[in-house]
Design an enzyme around this catalytic site. Structure first.
Site, PDB file in Angstrom:
ATOM      1  N   ASP A 141     -11.446   2.084   3.080  1.00 58.83           N
ATOM      2  CA  ASP A 141     -11.603   0.635   2.957  1.00 58.83           C
ATOM      3  C   ASP A 141     -13.056   0.280   2.619  1.00 58.83           C
ATOM      4  OD1 ASP A 141      -9.614  -1.243   3.060  1.00 58.83           O
ATOM      5  OD2 ASP A 141      -9.459  -1.267   5.249  1.00 58.83           O
TER       6      ASP A 141
ATOM      7  N   GLN B 176      -5.225  -1.686   9.506  1.00 61.93           N
ATOM      8  CA  GLN B 176      -4.963  -2.999   8.901  1.00 61.93           C
ATOM      9  C   GLN B 176      -5.554  -4.109   9.775  1.00 61.93           C
ATOM     10  OE1 GLN B 176      -3.347  -3.451   5.826  1.00 61.93           O
ATOM     11  NE2 GLN B 176      -3.971  -5.572   6.076  1.00 61.93           N
TER      12      GLN B 176
ATOM     13  N   LYS C 103       0.840  -1.203   0.000  1.00 59.41           N
ATOM     14  CA  LYS C 103       0.000   0.000   0.000  1.00 59.41           C
ATOM     15  C   LYS C 103       0.877   1.256   0.000  1.00 59.41           C
ATOM     16  CE  LYS C 103      -3.736  -2.516   2.149  1.00 59.41           C
ATOM     17  NZ  LYS C 103      -4.410  -3.003   3.320  1.00 59.41           N
TER      18      LYS C 103
END
Ligand code: NAP
Length: 282
Positions: free
Chosen positions: A120, A97, A53
């Site tokens: 997300d 995460q 990322k």
């Protein structure tokens, strides 16, 4: 029939070039899209995803910060940190995460992230909007899968889609997005009685189970499109998907490889959502 490989790396590269151009246009207007990733602990898979990322965000000219925390951090402290980033105008996207250590509630964390920075697309409000077909941040892996399907120039309307897996981050949302595209969607999961009976009818098969060689060629209809979401590491160290790729590619019309299929698009959609968030703020 030998399938055409859907090249996720190439699709991601094209999209990343467009995003890099958008980022530079935004920078000219004084806005640098910013993404902060909060990583808790040292899970090797999570570390590797976060590195991917970071690399992608920086290559596109975005501002990227990694906040790497000890896995002993208390939930309250994590939630306060999210509050700080919710207020910080230099970050347009916040990603925590997953998975989290057991003492921290995933639900509490996801719900604490501002819906306007939820790149997300996991916040219940944004999932609700997706369900209603409203404008929102789409979850990255499902949105990436839809982009890959578009690369095959297939009209999704009326297609029989079978999704194996019903997780909140892949199975359910990808089925919903394809329903929004007017496909007829069936979900299979661990309680499904005869998976093959469903998969053999599918024009499009999405496999998100997390078991190597789960889907075999005899379960695939000749000419179907097969999207393999799974990421499994064999004892040999080799990375494979959920589909018996070598046999399946002799039956499918299109198929995604692992690695190099869905994965690169997931990260690209995260950058896409961050740029979208930055534009929303202007
Ligand atoms: P998950 O939360 O573990 O969900 C797995 C799903 O598979 C569940 O719905 C489960 O059914 C179903 N399942 C398990 N065993 C089954 C069986 N024998 N028959 C039928 N269904 C079965 O996993 P996930 O987060 O969705 O991820 C799935 C895979 O995709 C993993 O390998 C993950 O690493 C990979 N992934 C890849 C990306 C990427 O960007 N490439 C992104 C996310 C995930 P139940 O609900 O009934 O238990």
């Amino acid at each position: 029939m030998t399938a055409t490989i859907i090249d996720g790396k190439e699709a991601a590269k094209e999209m990343r070039q467009q995003l890099a151009e958008e980022v530079s246009r935004l920078k000219e207007k004084g806005v640098t899209p910013g993404l902060v990733v909060i990583l808790i602990g040292d899970d090797p898979a999570s570390l590797s995803y976060v590195r991917g990322k970071k690399k992608a965000a920086e290559t596109m000219g975005m501002h990227f910060k990694l906040d790497h925390l000890e896995d002993t951090i208390e939930e309250d402290k994590l939630l306060s940190l999210i509050d700080q980033y919710n207020q910080d105008d230099s970050f347009h996207g916040i990603l925590v995460q997953l998975p989290l250590p057991k003492h921290i509630s995933e639900k509490a964390v996801i719900e604490r992230i501002s819906t306007e920075k939820d790149v997300d697309g996991f916040h219940p409000l944004n999932i609700g909007k997706m369900l209603l077909g409203e404008e929102t941040f789409l979850p990255c892996t499902p949105a990436g899968i839809v982009e890959l399907l578009k690369k095959t120039n297939t009209d999704l309307s009326g297609k029989e889609v079978v999704v194996i897996g019903r997780s909140n981050i892949v199975g359910k949302p990808v089925g919903q997005l394809l329903l929004n595209e007017n496909a007829t969607v069936t979900f299979c999961h661990s309680r499904t009685k005869d998976i093959g009976a469903h998969t053999r009818k599918a024009d499009i098969l999405i496999v998100a189970v997390g078991k190597a060689h789960f889907l075999t060629a005899d379960q695939i209809k000749e000419g179907a499109i097969v999207i393999d979401v799974g990421v499994n590491r064999l004892d040999s160290g080799k990375l494979v998907g959920d589909v018996d790729f070598e046999a399946a590619k002799e039956k499918a019309s299109y198929i995604t490889p692992v690695p190099g299929g869905v994965g690169p698009m997931t990260i690209t959609m995260l950058a896409h959502n961050t740029v979208k968030s930055a534009k929303n703020r202007m």
